[in-house]
Design an enzyme around this catalytic site. Structure first.
Site, PDB file in Angstrom:
ATOM      1  CE  LYS A   1     -12.089  -4.870   1.357  1.00 21.57           C
ATOM      2  NZ  LYS A   1     -11.379  -3.655   0.684  1.00 21.57           N
TER       3      LYS A   1
HETATM    4  N1  PMP Z   1      -6.316  -0.524   1.565  1.00 26.51           N
HETATM    5  C1  PMP Z   1      -7.365  -0.491   1.489  1.00 26.51           C
HETATM    6  C2  PMP Z   1      -8.049   0.861   1.490  1.00 26.51           C
HETATM    7  C3  PMP Z   1      -8.090  -1.381   0.697  1.00 26.51           C
HETATM    8  O1  PMP Z   1      -9.215  -1.292   0.132  1.00 26.51           O
HETATM    9  C4  PMP Z   1      -7.197  -2.747   0.294  1.00 26.51           C
HETATM   10  C5  PMP Z   1      -7.776  -3.875  -0.400  1.00 26.51           C
HETATM   11  N2  PMP Z   1      -8.811  -4.633   0.388  1.00 26.51           N
HETATM   12  C6  PMP Z   1      -5.957  -2.830   0.684  1.00 26.51           C
HETATM   13  C7  PMP Z   1      -5.486  -1.853   1.748  1.00 26.51           C
HETATM   14  C8  PMP Z   1      -5.058  -4.064   0.618  1.00 26.51           C
HETATM   15  O2  PMP Z   1      -5.757  -5.157   1.372  1.00 26.51           O
HETATM   16  P1  PMP Z   1      -5.587  -6.374   0.969  1.00 26.51           P
HETATM   17  O3  PMP Z   1      -4.116  -6.990   0.748  1.00 26.51           O
HETATM   18  O4  PMP Z   1      -5.959  -7.120   2.297  1.00 26.51           O
HETATM   19  O5  PMP Z   1      -6.663  -6.793  -0.062  1.00 26.51           O
END
Ligand code: PMP
Length: 321
Positions: free
Chosen positions: A172
Site C-alpha cells: 500500500k
Molecule cells: N484495494 C485497494 C487498492 C485499496 O486501497 C483498499 C483499501 N485499503 C482495498 C483494496 C481494500 O483493502 P482493505 O479491506 O484492507 O481495506
C-alpha cells in the site's frame, strides 16, 4: 481553468480539527503543532506506505470498536519491506498507540485511522536508500466512503491497475494511489460512482480502493492475489463469512471483464467502502439491477460484527474504552 474544481480556500482548510490529537514521531501531539517541511521526500516522490483502519461506534453499548488493527499493521510491515523501510514499532505497540489515540480524542462516532510511514528527508533525489523515515497516525470521524445501501453504478476504467512488475499493488504505497485517483475521477466525473480497474492482461483486478467479489451460479468468485490487487483485510473477512455463514464456495480465480456483465451479484469491499453492492457496470444491470440477496445478507452480518454485536466475531475488534 475549468479543470481545478476546488477554491484556494477549500484547499487550505485542514481536514482534521486543529486540536485533534495525533501520534507523531513517537509522541502524542496536536494536529496543528505538527509541521512538515516543503521538501519532504514522500510528498514529491510517493515514497510512503500507509493503512486505513476503521473504528465503529456502538451507541447501545457506548463503545468504540477498532476493527482488525493487527492485520492492518502486519500488512503495513510487509508494504514497508517492499519499499526498503521498517516500521519503528512492534504490531502490539502500534495497536496500543492507536487505542491511546482514539481514547485521547474521546471519539463517540465512527472513525477512520490513518497510519503513515514516510520518507521524511528533506532533500532532492529519487531513491529508497540512505534516507530518513518518520511515522504518524491520525484519526478522524468518518461516515460512508461510498454508498452502501442503494447500490452503486460502476464503469470499467480506461486506466489499468499498476502491475507487480512496475509498482506492486500488494504494497500500500502512496505513490500508486495516483493511479487510483485517475480511475476514480474518470468514473465520478463521467457520472458513475466508482471505477473497476483491469490488470495489464485485461482481467478484473479491483475497484479504485476496494476488492471485488461476484456471485455467479451460486459460487462467489474474487480475483487471486496475483491479479495485481491489494490483499485486503475485508476481503479475507468476507471469504470466511461466505464459507461459514452463507455456506457457499469462494473461488479465487481470474475474472474476465464480460463476467461483470453476466454475473448474478457483484460487490466491492474494503475498510473505507465497507460492503458496497454494485447494481450496474458500464450501463448494464448486474443481475436484476437491484441489491443482491446474498450481498445484502453479507452486509448485515458484516455491520453487526464490526460494531461488536456478534459474539462469534468478537476477535475481529478491540473495544477502545
Ligand atoms: N484495494 C485497494 C487498492 C485499496 O486501497 C483498499 C483499501 N485499503 C482495498 C483494496 C481494500 O483493502 P482493505 O479491506 O484492507 O481495506
Amino acid at each position: 481553468m475549468g479543470v481545478e474544481t476546488r477554491s484556494k480556500a477549500a484547499v487550505k482548510k485542514p481536514a482534521a480539527h486543529p486540536n485533534t490529537w495525533v501520534f507523531f514521531d513517537g509522541e502524542f501531539a496536536r494536529y496543528n503543532d505538527v509541521k512538515l517541511g516543503l521538501m519532504t521526500h514522500a510528498l514529491h516522490y510517493g515514497t510512503a506506505v500507509f493503512e486505513g483502519i476503521r473504528a465503529y461506534w456502538n451507541p447501545k453499548q457506548s463503545q468504540l470498536f477498532l476493527l482488525e488493527p493487527a492485520a492492518h499493521y502486519e500488512r503495513m510491515r510487509r508494504s514497508a519491506n517492499v519499499m526498503r523501510m521498517q516500521l519503528p514499532f512492534s504490531t502490539e505497540e502500534l495497536v496500543n498507540f492507536t487505542l491511546d489515540l482514539l481514547r485521547r480524542n474521546e471519539f463517540k462516532s465512527d472513525v477512520y485511522v490513518r497510519p503513515l510511514l514516510y520518507t521524511s528527508s528533506e532533500e532532492i533525489g529519487v531513491r529508497l536508500h540512505n534516507l530518513d523515515r518518520n511515522f504518524f497516525i491520525y484519526a478522524i470521524p468518518f461516515g460512508k466512503y461510498v454508498e452502501v445501501e442503494a447500490g452503486i453504478r460502476c464503469m470499467v476504467s480506461s486506466w489499468r491497475r499498476v502491475p507487480d512488475e512496475a509498482l506492486p499493488a500488494r504494497a500500500k504505497i502512496t505513490g500508486s494511489y495516483a493511479q487510483a485517483a485517475l480511475a476514480k475521477s474518470e468514473a465520478v466525473e463521467g457520472g458513475f460512482d466508482e471505477a473497476i480497474v483491469l490488470s495489464m492482461d485485461g482481467h478484473v483486478s479491483e475497484g479504485s480502493a476496494e476488492n471485488l467479489f461476484m456471485l455467479k451460479d451460486g459460487v462467489f468468485v474474487t480475483p487471486p492475489v496475483t491479479d495485481d490487487i491489494l490483499e485486503g483485510v475485508t476481503r479475507q473477512l468476507l471469504m470466511k463469512v461466505i464459507r461459514d455463514e452463507l455456506n457457499l464456495e469462494v473461488l479465487e480465480r481470474s475474472i474476465d471483464r464480460t463476467e461483470l456483465y453476466t454475473c448474478d451479484e457483484l460487490l466491492l469491499c474494503g475498510t473505507g467502502a465497507q460492503i458496497s453492492p454494485v447494481i450496474e457496470v458500464d450501463r448494464r444491470p448486474v443481475g436484476d439491477g437491484k441489491v443482491g440477496e446474498f450481498t445484502q445478507e453479507l452486509q448485515n452480518i458484516y455491520f453487526n460484527a464490526v460494531r461488536g454485536d456478534t459474539p462469534k466475531y468478537k476477535d475481529w475488534t478491540i473495544p477502545v474504552y
